[in-house]
Design a protein around this motif. Structure first.
Motif, PDB file in Angstrom:
ATOM      1  N   GLN A   1      75.030  65.842   5.592  1.00  0.00           N
ATOM      2  CA  GLN A   1      74.759  65.671   4.556  1.00  0.00           C
ATOM      3  C   GLN A   1      76.099  64.525   4.229  1.00  0.00           C
ATOM      4  OE1 GLN A   1      76.150  69.887   3.091  1.00  0.00           O
ATOM      5  NE2 GLN A   1      74.551  70.785   3.739  1.00  0.00           N
ATOM      6  N   ARG A   2      77.416  64.371   4.354  1.00  0.00           N
ATOM      7  CA  ARG A   2      77.801  63.328   4.008  1.00  0.00           C
ATOM      8  C   ARG A   2      77.776  61.752   5.350  1.00  0.00           C
ATOM      9  NH1 ARG A   2      82.852  61.056   5.863  1.00  0.00           N
ATOM     10  NH2 ARG A   2      83.067  62.423   8.170  1.00  0.00           N
ATOM     11  N   LEU A   3      76.262  61.585   5.468  1.00  0.00           N
ATOM     12  CA  LEU A   3      76.088  60.509   6.381  1.00  0.00           C
ATOM     13  C   LEU A   3      74.748  60.602   4.855  1.00  0.00           C
ATOM     14  CD1 LEU A   3      75.763  58.056   8.008  1.00  0.00           C
ATOM     15  CD2 LEU A   3      73.946  60.073   9.160  1.00  0.00           C
ATOM     16  N   GLY A   4      74.451  61.262   4.864  1.00  0.00           N
ATOM     17  CA  GLY A   4      72.882  61.441   3.890  1.00  0.00           C
ATOM     18  C   GLY A   4      73.845  60.697   3.127  1.00  0.00           C
ATOM     19  N   LYS A   5      75.504  61.060   1.703  1.00  0.00           N
ATOM     20  CA  LYS A   5      75.303  60.524   0.448  1.00  0.00           C
ATOM     21  C   LYS A   5      75.895  59.395   1.012  1.00  0.00           C
ATOM     22  CE  LYS A   5      78.833  61.974  -2.396  1.00  0.00           C
ATOM     23  NZ  LYS A   5      80.208  62.935  -2.867  1.00  0.00           N
ATOM     24  N   LYS A   6      76.292  58.756   2.475  1.00  0.00           N
ATOM     25  CA  LYS A   6      76.675  57.929   2.234  1.00  0.00           C
ATOM     26  C   LYS A   6      75.408  56.870   1.979  1.00  0.00           C
ATOM     27  CE  LYS A   6      79.749  53.993   3.114  1.00  0.00           C
ATOM     28  NZ  LYS A   6      80.651  53.306   2.148  1.00  0.00           N
ATOM     29  N   ILE A   7      75.034  57.172   3.606  1.00  0.00           N
ATOM     30  CA  ILE A   7      72.970  56.308   2.833  1.00  0.00           C
ATOM     31  C   ILE A   7      72.652  55.133   1.377  1.00  0.00           C
ATOM     32  CG2 ILE A   7      70.733  56.132   3.062  1.00  0.00           C
ATOM     33  CD1 ILE A   7      71.408  57.831   6.155  1.00  0.00           C
ATOM     34  N   ARG A   8      72.654  57.237   0.678  1.00  0.00           N
ATOM     35  CA  ARG A   8      72.135  57.004  -1.186  1.00  0.00           C
ATOM     36  C   ARG A   8      73.230  56.421  -1.820  1.00  0.00           C
ATOM     37  NH1 ARG A   8      70.890  62.263   0.693  1.00  0.00           N
ATOM     38  NH2 ARG A   8      72.585  63.060  -0.079  1.00  0.00           N
TER      39      ARG A   8
ATOM     40  N   THR B   1      72.018  52.914  -0.759  1.00  0.00           N
ATOM     41  CA  THR B   1      70.701  52.509  -0.815  1.00  0.00           C
ATOM     42  C   THR B   1      70.350  51.810  -2.584  1.00  0.00           C
ATOM     43  OG1 THR B   1      69.695  54.184  -0.540  1.00  0.00           O
ATOM     44  CG2 THR B   1      70.240  52.454   1.111  1.00  0.00           C
ATOM     45  N   GLY B   2      71.125  52.662  -3.459  1.00  0.00           N
ATOM     46  CA  GLY B   2      71.044  52.854  -5.009  1.00  0.00           C
ATOM     47  C   GLY B   2      70.148  54.095  -4.893  1.00  0.00           C
ATOM     48  N   GLY B   3      70.390  55.217  -4.223  1.00  0.00           N
ATOM     49  CA  GLY B   3      69.502  56.463  -4.435  1.00  0.00           C
ATOM     50  C   GLY B   3      68.300  56.885  -3.049  1.00  0.00           C
ATOM     51  N   GLU B   4      68.916  55.657  -2.229  1.00  0.00           N
ATOM     52  CA  GLU B   4      67.324  56.441  -1.205  1.00  0.00           C
ATOM     53  C   GLU B   4      67.768  56.474  -0.373  1.00  0.00           C
ATOM     54  OE1 GLU B   4      64.713  52.719  -1.509  1.00  0.00           O
ATOM     55  OE2 GLU B   4      64.457  52.502  -3.767  1.00  0.00           O
ATOM     56  N   ASP B   5      66.685  57.344   0.553  1.00  0.00           N
ATOM     57  CA  ASP B   5      67.313  57.982   1.710  1.00  0.00           C
ATOM     58  C   ASP B   5      66.273  57.207   2.535  1.00  0.00           C
ATOM     59  OD1 ASP B   5      68.383  60.185   1.153  1.00  0.00           O
ATOM     60  OD2 ASP B   5      66.805  61.426   0.711  1.00  0.00           O
ATOM     61  N   VAL B   6      65.956  56.780   3.391  1.00  0.00           N
ATOM     62  CA  VAL B   6      65.192  56.095   5.172  1.00  0.00           C
ATOM     63  C   VAL B   6      63.942  56.259   5.160  1.00  0.00           C
ATOM     64  CG1 VAL B   6      67.024  55.137   5.433  1.00  0.00           C
ATOM     65  CG2 VAL B   6      66.628  57.349   7.005  1.00  0.00           C
ATOM     66  N   ASP B   7      62.899  55.701   5.142  1.00  0.00           N
ATOM     67  CA  ASP B   7      62.031  55.622   5.582  1.00  0.00           C
ATOM     68  C   ASP B   7      61.548  56.106   7.444  1.00  0.00           C
ATOM     69  OD1 ASP B   7      60.417  54.664   3.199  1.00  0.00           O
ATOM     70  OD2 ASP B   7      62.002  53.052   2.912  1.00  0.00           O
ATOM     71  N   ILE B   8      62.486  55.336   8.467  1.00  0.00           N
ATOM     72  CA  ILE B   8      62.830  55.462   9.405  1.00  0.00           C
ATOM     73  C   ILE B   8      64.281  55.214  10.217  1.00  0.00           C
ATOM     74  CG2 ILE B   8      61.680  53.818  12.075  1.00  0.00           C
ATOM     75  CD1 ILE B   8      60.014  51.894   9.284  1.00  0.00           C
ATOM     76  N   VAL B   9      64.577  56.562  11.298  1.00  0.00           N
ATOM     77  CA  VAL B   9      66.055  56.076  11.592  1.00  0.00           C
ATOM     78  C   VAL B   9      65.516  55.515  13.196  1.00  0.00           C
ATOM     79  CG1 VAL B   9      67.084  57.647  12.615  1.00  0.00           C
ATOM     80  CG2 VAL B   9      66.591  58.114  10.637  1.00  0.00           C
ATOM     81  N   PHE B  10      65.755  54.536  13.600  1.00  0.00           N
ATOM     82  CA  PHE B  10      65.659  54.033  14.823  1.00  0.00           C
ATOM     83  C   PHE B  10      66.537  54.485  15.460  1.00  0.00           C
ATOM     84  CE2 PHE B  10      66.657  50.538  17.915  1.00  0.00           C
ATOM     85  CZ  PHE B  10      65.342  50.091  18.441  1.00  0.00           C
ATOM     86  N   GLU B  11      66.601  55.184  16.300  1.00  0.00           N
ATOM     87  CA  GLU B  11      67.963  56.703  17.585  1.00  0.00           C
ATOM     88  C   GLU B  11      67.516  55.733  18.540  1.00  0.00           C
ATOM     89  OE1 GLU B  11      68.755  58.868  18.067  1.00  0.00           O
ATOM     90  OE2 GLU B  11      69.738  59.351  16.455  1.00  0.00           O
ATOM     91  N   HIS B  12      68.771  55.993  19.179  1.00  0.00           N
ATOM     92  CA  HIS B  12      68.814  55.869  20.532  1.00  0.00           C
ATOM     93  C   HIS B  12      69.954  56.780  21.478  1.00  0.00           C
ATOM     94  CE1 HIS B  12      70.903  51.800  19.954  1.00  0.00           C
ATOM     95  NE2 HIS B  12      70.408  51.843  18.564  1.00  0.00           N
ATOM     96  N   PRO B  13      70.596  56.933  20.381  1.00  0.00           N
ATOM     97  CA  PRO B  13      72.029  57.683  20.568  1.00  0.00           C
ATOM     98  C   PRO B  13      72.036  58.947  21.454  1.00  0.00           C
ATOM     99  CG  PRO B  13      72.510  56.922  19.107  1.00  0.00           C
ATOM    100  CD  PRO B  13      70.981  56.307  19.459  1.00  0.00           C
ATOM    101  N   GLY B  14      70.838  59.786  21.081  1.00  0.00           N
ATOM    102  CA  GLY B  14      70.364  60.631  21.370  1.00  0.00           C
ATOM    103  C   GLY B  14      70.789  61.888  20.540  1.00  0.00           C
TER     104      GLY B  14
END
Length: 443
Positions: free
Chosen positions: A294-301, A304-317
């Motif tokens: 949740q804390r990461l999601g809040k930081k992203i918003r 981005t001006g309140g937007e969540d991300v359309d795509i997560v580019f995942e490779h750490p796993g």
């Protein structure tokens, strides 16, 4: 080998086809009789300097549809690290299975494994049936090896049941003075790059292209917001460039102020420094902490001006996957490959299922995707992210850098090239992009 190298350095490429093929050459190998050398040692303490050796090896027989390439430079990928520490399995199992396919593939089942999944060099010989390439051609190679005898591979070669990663699941890889590849692995070397620069993008650039841009991956479009883990690393640095180049909005996750500065120089504006934020997604070995998601999601918003991300580019796993599933927007996509922090992913399915999110797998790239990714390099739209170059004799240290995440971008290795900076043919194009080409150097 000296005659071949001298002809290339003197730009006498027309003479290459008339030179004798040496009976042996120097290569970076792991040895089958050492595959248990790290038994009982923690992953983080396994040292590639102990397992990677430079030794003389016999030149393999050239088969139909193949090419023998004089390798001027190569680079280290995470699969080289996996091979060197014999995780998650020893790659000699791959070579044994490939050796059972045909009489010709028996060449790969040897007591040593020549590693490396990138190269830049010059075609030395081609086998019967090869018409697109000839001796003297300057090339780079992508790492998809396929047999293409099964119909499943003819829509997308990554779906071929005999699909393998060259230099990881096959022998005769690119960390050597010579390399054996299928001719459909070859692509033109960008003329404005040096040998070591041209060798750096191949695997990671193609992987990022399929994962993020291709219709086989996330199919990114203009305006998409993309969370990129490890945005200054070997894979993430290309994803960051592709997002910026494609009109998307990258949210770059890095692990230090120095890495944050690197992605700023690439043009990224939305940056999360994990070390400064102190995220701890796992309470202990078995339990994650949703409050940290949740804390990461809040930081992203906030960024981005309140937007969540359309795509997560995942490779750490394993370390990040639960957070990735959580922070993707409703209907968003988590596209995953590699799993460098662990393969056993855990996430809360409620956030996936009830919000109609998608987890999409991606693995390397087919020839078309690799060609398009290389074309972006050639056009000066995407640039190498080479930070440091080692001589072949110090490849163990190069692999250790990647294993310990003590590097930025890509780590290169000189093979036949005696020094850095050689191989540039288009100085005018290079001058236009030289600052971008050198963004990662010395950091």
């Amino acid at each position: 080998m000296n005659e071949i190298r001298d002809a290339i350095l003197a730009d006498q490429l027309d003479a290459i086809g008339g030179l004798a093929v040496p009976e042996s050459y120097r290569a970076v190998v792991v040895r089958k009789d050492e595959q248990d050398m790290f038994e009982g040692v923690a992953t983080r303490d396994k040292d590639p300097r102990k397992s990677l050796h430079v030794q003389d090896v016999a030149t393999p027989e050239l088969a139909p549809g193949e090419a023998l390439v004089a390798v001027m430079a190569s680079s280290v990928n995470y699969n080289t690290v996996w091979t060197s520490i014999f995780e998650p399995v020893s790659t000699f199992g791959f070579l044994e299975r490939y050796g059972r396919v045909s009489e010709l593939t028996k060449r790969h089942d040897l007591p040593y494994h020549i590693v490396g999944s990138d190269l830049a060099g010059v075609v030395l010989r081609v086998g019967p049936g090869v018409n697109k390439w000839k001796p003297g051609d300057e090339v780079v190679a992508h790492c998809l090896s396929v047999e293409l005898e099964d119909p499943a591979g003819h829509d997308d070669t990554m779906m071929d049941p005999q699909q393998r990663i060259w230099g990881f699941e096959t022998n005769f890889g690119g960390l050597a003075e010579l390399a054996l590849v299928k001719s459909n692995q070859l692509m033109p070397k960008p003329a404005h790059l040096s040998w070591e620069e041209a060798a750096a993008p191949g695997l990671v650039n193609s992987t990022a292209y399929r994962q993020l841009v291709s219709r086989n991956g996330a199919n990114m479009k203009q305006g998409d917001t993309v969370l990129i883990w490890g945005a200054s690393g070997g894979l993430g640095s290309y994803a960051t460039q592709m997002a910026l180049n494609g009109g998307a909005i990258p949210v770059c996750v890095v692990s230090s102020p120095e890495k944050a500065e690197i992605v700023r120089r690439m043009g990224a504006e939305l940056i999360i420094d994990r070390s400064a934020e102190g995220y701890k997604f796992w309470k202990d070995e078995h339990n994650q902490d949703p409050k940290e998601w949740q804390r990461l999601g809040k930081k992203i918003r906030e960024l981005t001006g309140g937007e969540d991300v359309d795509i997560v580019f995942e490779h750490p796993g394993r370390e990040t996957f639960g957070a990735s599933v959580y922070v993707a927007k409703k209907g968003g996509t988590i596209v995953t490959c590699a799993s460098t922090s662990g393969y056993m992913h855990q996430y809360d399915n409620r956030y996936l299922w009830m919000n109609l999110k998608k987890i999409l797998s991606s693995h390397f790239a087919n020839y078309k995707e690799a060609w398009e990714a290389n074309r972006l390099i050639d056009k000066g739209l995407i640039h190498p992210t080479l930070s440091k170059v080692y001589p072949m004799e110090e490849v163990g240290q190069a692999a250790l850098d990647v294993h310990k995440n003590a590097h930025q971008g890509k780590v290169g290795v000189l093979t036949l090239a005696p020094e850095e900076g050689l191989g540039v043919k288009d100085a005018e194009k290079r001058e236009k992009h030289v600052d971008a080409i050198n963004r990662f150097r010395g950091v």
